[in-house]
Write a protein that holds these residues in place. Structure first.
Motif, short mmCIF file in Angstrom:
data_model
loop_
_atom_site.label_atom_id
_atom_site.label_comp_id
_atom_site.label_asym_id
_atom_site.label_seq_id
_atom_site.Cartn_x
_atom_site.Cartn_y
_atom_site.Cartn_z
N ASP A 232 68.93 -12.83 -50.70
CA ASP A 232 68.79 -14.26 -50.98
C ASP A 232 69.18 -14.97 -49.69
O ASP A 232 70.35 -14.96 -49.31
N TYR A 233 68.19 -15.47 -48.98
CA TYR A 233 68.55 -16.14 -47.72
C TYR A 233 67.90 -17.51 -47.61
O TYR A 233 66.94 -17.83 -48.31
N TYR A 234 68.45 -18.31 -46.72
CA TYR A 234 67.96 -19.67 -46.49
C TYR A 234 67.50 -19.79 -45.06
O TYR A 234 68.13 -19.26 -44.13
N PHE A 235 66.42 -20.50 -44.89
CA PHE A 235 65.92 -20.80 -43.56
C PHE A 235 66.11 -22.30 -43.32
O PHE A 235 65.73 -23.12 -44.16
N PHE A 236 66.70 -22.63 -42.19
CA PHE A 236 66.91 -24.05 -41.83
C PHE A 236 66.06 -24.36 -40.62
O PHE A 236 66.16 -23.68 -39.59
N TYR A 237 65.25 -25.37 -40.77
CA TYR A 237 64.36 -25.74 -39.68
C TYR A 237 65.00 -26.87 -38.89
O TYR A 237 65.24 -27.92 -39.43
N GLY A 238 65.32 -26.71 -37.66
CA GLY A 238 65.90 -27.80 -36.85
C GLY A 238 64.90 -28.92 -36.66
O GLY A 238 64.70 -29.68 -37.58
N PRO A 239 64.17 -28.96 -35.53
CA PRO A 239 64.40 -28.11 -34.36
C PRO A 239 65.66 -28.50 -33.56
O PRO A 239 66.06 -27.77 -32.68
N ASP A 240 66.24 -29.64 -33.93
CA ASP A 240 67.50 -30.02 -33.28
C ASP A 240 68.62 -29.13 -33.87
O ASP A 240 68.79 -29.08 -35.08
N PRO A 241 69.39 -28.47 -33.03
CA PRO A 241 70.43 -27.58 -33.58
C PRO A 241 71.45 -28.33 -34.45
O PRO A 241 71.99 -27.75 -35.39
N LYS A 242 71.68 -29.61 -34.17
CA LYS A 242 72.60 -30.37 -35.02
C LYS A 242 72.05 -30.50 -36.44
O LYS A 242 72.79 -30.52 -37.42
N GLN A 243 70.72 -30.61 -36.54
CA GLN A 243 70.09 -30.71 -37.85
C GLN A 243 70.30 -29.40 -38.63
O GLN A 243 70.55 -29.42 -39.84
N VAL A 244 70.22 -28.28 -37.93
CA VAL A 244 70.43 -26.99 -38.59
C VAL A 244 71.85 -26.93 -39.18
O VAL A 244 72.05 -26.54 -40.34
N SER A 592 83.14 -34.51 -40.95
CA SER A 592 83.29 -34.38 -42.40
C SER A 592 82.05 -34.89 -43.14
O SER A 592 81.81 -34.54 -44.27
N ARG A 593 81.26 -35.70 -42.46
CA ARG A 593 80.03 -36.23 -43.07
C ARG A 593 78.78 -35.49 -42.62
O ARG A 593 77.78 -35.44 -43.35
N THR A 594 78.80 -34.96 -41.40
CA THR A 594 77.56 -34.37 -40.85
C THR A 594 77.66 -32.87 -40.60
O THR A 594 76.64 -32.21 -40.46
N GLY A 595 78.87 -32.36 -40.50
CA GLY A 595 79.05 -30.95 -40.17
C GLY A 595 79.04 -30.67 -38.68
O GLY A 595 79.37 -29.56 -38.26
N THR A 596 78.66 -31.64 -37.87
CA THR A 596 78.65 -31.40 -36.42
C THR A 596 80.07 -31.07 -35.96
O THR A 596 80.99 -31.84 -36.20
N PRO A 597 80.25 -29.92 -35.31
CA PRO A 597 81.61 -29.56 -34.92
C PRO A 597 82.17 -30.49 -33.85
O PRO A 597 81.43 -31.11 -33.11
N VAL A 598 83.48 -30.57 -33.78
CA VAL A 598 84.15 -31.40 -32.78
C VAL A 598 84.05 -30.72 -31.40
O VAL A 598 83.77 -31.35 -30.40
N PHE A 603 74.75 -26.70 -25.44
CA PHE A 603 73.37 -26.80 -25.94
C PHE A 603 73.25 -27.67 -27.18
O PHE A 603 72.17 -28.16 -27.50
N LEU A 604 74.37 -27.91 -27.86
CA LEU A 604 74.29 -28.78 -29.04
C LEU A 604 74.03 -30.23 -28.63
O LEU A 604 73.34 -30.96 -29.33
N GLU A 605 74.57 -30.62 -27.50
CA GLU A 605 74.34 -31.98 -26.99
C GLU A 605 73.10 -32.05 -26.11
O GLU A 605 72.49 -33.12 -25.99
N PHE A 606 72.77 -30.93 -25.47
CA PHE A 606 71.65 -30.93 -24.53
C PHE A 606 70.69 -29.78 -24.86
O PHE A 606 70.51 -28.86 -24.06
N PRO A 607 70.09 -29.83 -26.06
CA PRO A 607 69.30 -28.68 -26.51
C PRO A 607 68.09 -28.39 -25.61
O PRO A 607 67.65 -27.25 -25.54
N LYS A 608 67.61 -29.41 -24.95
CA LYS A 608 66.39 -29.21 -24.16
C LYS A 608 66.67 -28.64 -22.78
O LYS A 608 65.75 -28.32 -22.04
N GLU A 609 67.92 -28.58 -22.42
CA GLU A 609 68.23 -28.15 -21.05
C GLU A 609 68.49 -26.67 -20.95
O GLU A 609 69.55 -26.18 -21.35
N GLN A 610 67.54 -25.99 -20.39
CA GLN A 610 67.64 -24.53 -20.29
C GLN A 610 68.83 -24.10 -19.43
O GLN A 610 69.38 -23.03 -19.61
#
Ligand code: MIG
Length: 819
Positions: A232-244, A592-598, A603-610
């Motif tokens: 039983d698994y879940y797939f989360f579609y970002g594409p923004d990692p914060k959304q995941v 506490s509202r979004t789950g975004t870690p402190v 890459f969480l702030e700059f996902p597009k930057e390789q």
């Protein structure tokens, strides 16, 4: 000798033949169900449904129906709304769109493929390796692109990127763990895949011993599977990692807003006793002006290490001591292990036995095993009745003023056995939703013992003090434990290598939905050198849970033990944390509202930057601060990468000069070389951040004296927020909070700072806001608040900053600096 070898070879080659791996089979029929489809293959049922446009659940079962199942991880109220899907069947596939992603199941091998709206594959079952079972075991194989990276899985002790590694989920008392030790204390079967700036997530909702392989076995596929239980698994579609992470924590719950004191500096050791020593630590902290909020009591406060007792010899008047520490604005957090002494006349034992609350051996007798109190019994935490009862045991501690509970040993750890835990056939009882209970073995429950232990503690504390936010600290955890307890990474060592693992372990936990995390600052096992403790205190000041802790028998490890020079540096960093508390608390509230870690990987702030895709040697503390500590004992300078854009030095307020091209990264970022002295740790501020600070206090219990200090670092997308409330109660849920957003705008002739009208009805401690605007090029022509000219501003040429203080207002305000 020859014969034995031959027999062994036969056995080895026979093993794959003997095993009964059976594949899911081709799709025979399709039915539409709410949110998606249910498929029948020759031997199995597969259901693929969208819970929300970005969350898809995939379930498999042998036979032709899916069993009803309860989850330990998934919360009742996810807030998801299932989209209406409109599945289309073609000759070789069934496909539907959720509005945000496309799900396709190919009829051959019921192969599941997740695609972005523009039909790019995000994640797909491997074309040659279908989903398989072997008895109760199962395994899922996914194609593994060569440029994909993998993150999460809890507290795994390796590099941030899990590519080319494999992991086991089995909670373990991993004393003496090293880089690469696996399994460790927690099991969080959730990972994030990142490729070319796009993220997705997978959560395997299965508590049994499971494993994840990101290309260790083959460079072709990643795989995950388990010894038993549901596929039983879940797939989360970002594409923004914060959304995941947001979706994953909507599903498994988020950290409740902690009490403010828990964000302060915490001093611990195994153990502070007797009472006189505890008092001495408290007065040293205050005398030396080292801000602190918490002192921990480890197992020596107990009588014979037995939970819910007191050692009267060491602590003749426990309540008085706790009360006196409270007078010094210090809270007491006590350790409470989950094992109870198997001892006649010991109240928790008598009550628990009478209420039938303990785990049993298969023959029906109570399971007894040695831990700290000697022969011990174990509450059956997967029963609500048992959790409720266990929660009542905290009454006396809470009554004596104890403000937090530290649940240790909850993997669960057992002494004198090679497995370090219970026999796998130990019997657990589990509540079944809708009524009744079922019996199951430790194989299924092992990984959620800690989870249900802190569930009991959190609920128990809340019941005892309904108006007070509980603080619980746990060692073991499962997916979702973030909704009950903060966690630390267990028994690390006072070595540079363990210090270096602070970042990857805590960042991985953050990505796994766990915001409130820390490690034993200074190291648990052994005694740190002076330099190591100083470095660790610096980083610790920028981790969510800031706790200095050490083992029994090690040297003293408080901030002052290595002389005045080290003490001064450590104090300065603790002070820096206390000054930053308005920012940190705002980040916690957001989390506490979004789950975004402190504490976030870059890459969480700059996902597009390789450039920063896999960096685990620097981190973001919220969206504004980039922390780049010296992580080794080596004397050499080390490289720092600043993502594209402008940056300020946090300590001086000066803009980081753009270096010439060799020092630019391929993605346009800045490469620096750092050689910080022992007193320094590089911290940078993203241009565009507005960061609230407060005047120094010695404890969060003190009201800061002076204005809120708003540091403005002009740049693009300039904004910031401050959140405040009483720091203790749940009144904020009824509107008793204060939230104000700030933006800034830079033109060639002016800087404008907008302070929006605050929301919420809470009145914060500050009466004025002291703004400091950095990166200004000289004294301004004029400074205006709205239309009113201000005269008492100050320009500081050394830091190129402009300071001005304005009164608080419930109305929107605009500050304009003209040149
Ligand atoms: O068997 O309570 O990880 O933090 O100080 C060791 C004593 C038990 C392990 C914890 C550690 C704690 C210690 N505990």
């Amino acid at each position: 000798m020859k014969i034995a070898t031959a027999v062994l070879l036969v056995l080895m080659s026979a093993t794959p033949l003997l095993s009964q791996w059976q594949s899911v089979g081709d799709v025979n029929s399709v039915t539409h169900v709410p949110g998606g489809i249910e498929l029948r293959t020759s031997g199995a049922t597969v259901r693929v449904t969208a819970l929300s446009p970005s969350v898809v659940r995939v379930r498999y079962a042998k036979g032709d129906s899916l069993p009803k199942r309860d989850s330990f991880a998934v919360v009742e109220n996810t807030g998801f709304t299932a989209p209406s899907t409109n599945p289309k069947e073609s000759a070789d596939a069934i496909e539907f769109s959720t509005g945000k992603l496309i799900v396709r199941v190919e009829k051959a091998s019921a192969r599941v493929v997740f695609l972005s709206p523009d039909n790019k594959v995000m994640l797909q079952d491997h074309p040659n390796y279908p989903v398989v079972w072997n008895g109760s075991e199962f395994r899922v194989y996914k194609s593994m692109p060569a440029d994909e990276h993998y993150f999460g899985l809890g507290d795994k002790a390796g590099p941030l990127d899990h590519r080319d590694s494999a992991f086991t989920m089995w909670n373990m008392d991993a004393f003496g763990w090293q880089q690469g030790t696996d399994p460790v204390y927690k099991s969080i079967p959730f990972f994030i895949g990142m490729r070319g700036g796009a993220a997705y997530g997978v959560f395997l909702d299965n508590t049994w011993r499971s494993s994840f392989d990101f290309g260790k076995q083959s460079r072709d596929y990643l795989s995950f599977g388990s010894d038993g239980g549901d596929l039983d698994y879940y797939f989360f579609y970002g594409p923004d990692p914060k959304q995941v992470i947001s979706d994953y924590t909507a599903l498994t719950g988020r950290m409740p807003l902690p009490p403010l004191f828990a964000l302060g500096f915490q001093q611990s050791r195994y153990s502070y006793y007797p009472e006189s020593r505890v008092r001495r630590i408290a007065s040293e902290l205050r005398k030396r002006k080292i801000p602190a909020d918490v002192i921990y009591l480890d197992i020596h406060y107990l009588d014979r290490f037995t939970p819910f007792t007191l050692n009267k010899e060491y602590f003749p008047d426990f309540a008085k001591m706790v009360g006196d520490l409270a007078q010094q604005n210090l809270k007491v957090v006590t350790i409470v292990d989950l094992h109870l002494a198997n001892r006649k006349g010991y109240r928790p034992f008598e009550e628990g036995a009478a209420g039938d609350h303990f785990l049993k051996d298969p023959d029906g007798s109570t399971y007894v095993a040695p831990v700290w109190p000697g022969p011990s019994v174990f509450p059956d935490f997967t029963r609500e009745a048992t959790r409720r009862w266990f929660g009542t045991l905290y009454r006396e501690l809470v009554g004596m003023g104890v403000r937090g509970i530290w649940n240790d040993m909850n993997e669960p750890a057992i002494f004198e056995t090679p497995t370090k835990t219970m026999p796998l056939d130990t019997v657990h009882r589990v509540d079944v939703s809708g009524g009744g209970e079922r019996k199951t073995s430790h194989r299924e429950i092992h990984n959620v013992v800690g989870h249900e232990n802190v569930h009991a503690t959190y609920d128990g504390l809340l019941k005892l003090q309904p108006d007070s936010r509980p603080f619980v600290l746990t060692r073991a955890a499962f997916a979702g434990s973030q909704r009950y307890a903060a966690t630390w990474t267990g028994d690390n060592q006072a070595t540079w290598s363990h210090y270096g693992m602070t970042l990857p372990t805590l960042l991985s936990l953050g990505l796994s939905g766990y915001t409130f995390v820390g490690n034993d600052v200074g190291g648990f096992d052994g005694s740190p050198t002076a330099d190591l403790l100083t470095r660790w205190m610096q980083v610790g000041a920028f981790t969510p849970l800031f706790r200095n802790h050490t083992a029994f028998g090690t040297r003293d490890q408080e901030p002052w033990v290595h002389g005045p020079e080290h003490e001064a540096i450590r104090r300065r960093f603790i002070e820096a944390r206390y000054r930053l508390l308005p920012y940190i608390y705002t980040l916690f509230e957001e989390s506490s509202r979004t789950g975004t870690p402190v504490m976030r990987p870059l890459f969480l702030e700059f996902p597009k930057e390789q450039d920063v895709a896999t960096i685990g040697t620097q981190f973001m503390f919220g969206p504004g601060l980039l922390v780049a500590p010296k992580l080794t004992e080596m004397l050499d300078p080390y490289p720092i990468v600043l993502p594209k854009g402008d940056w300020y030095d946090y300590w001086t307020g000066l803009r980081v000069e753009h270096p010439a091209s060799p020092a630019r990264t391929p993605g346009g970022g800045t490469r620096l070389t750092a050689e910080p002295s022992l007193g320094e740790m590089p911290v940078f501020v993203r241009a565009g951040a507005i960061i609230p600070h407060q005047p120094l206090v010695q404890s969060t219990e003190e009201t800061p004296n002076g204005p809120l200090e708003l540091r403005v670092y002009p740049g693009s997308n300039c904004n910031g927020t401050v959140y405040a409330d009483d720091g203790k109660s749940f009144e904020y849920r009824k509107g008793q909070f204060f939230r104000q957003r700030f933006t800034c705008d830079l033109t060639p002739k002016s800087i404008q700072v907008d302070m929006s009208a605050p929301t919420g009805s809470f009145v914060p401690w500050w009466k004025q806001v002291a703004l400091t605007i950095y990166g200004t090029q000289g004294a301004p022509k004029e400074v205006k608040l709205g239309t009113r000219l201000l005269s008492d501003w100050k320009y500081d040429p050394a830091s190129k900053s402009l300071s001005v203080t304005v009164p608080v207002s419930r109305e929107k305000m605009e500050l304009t600096v003209g040149y």
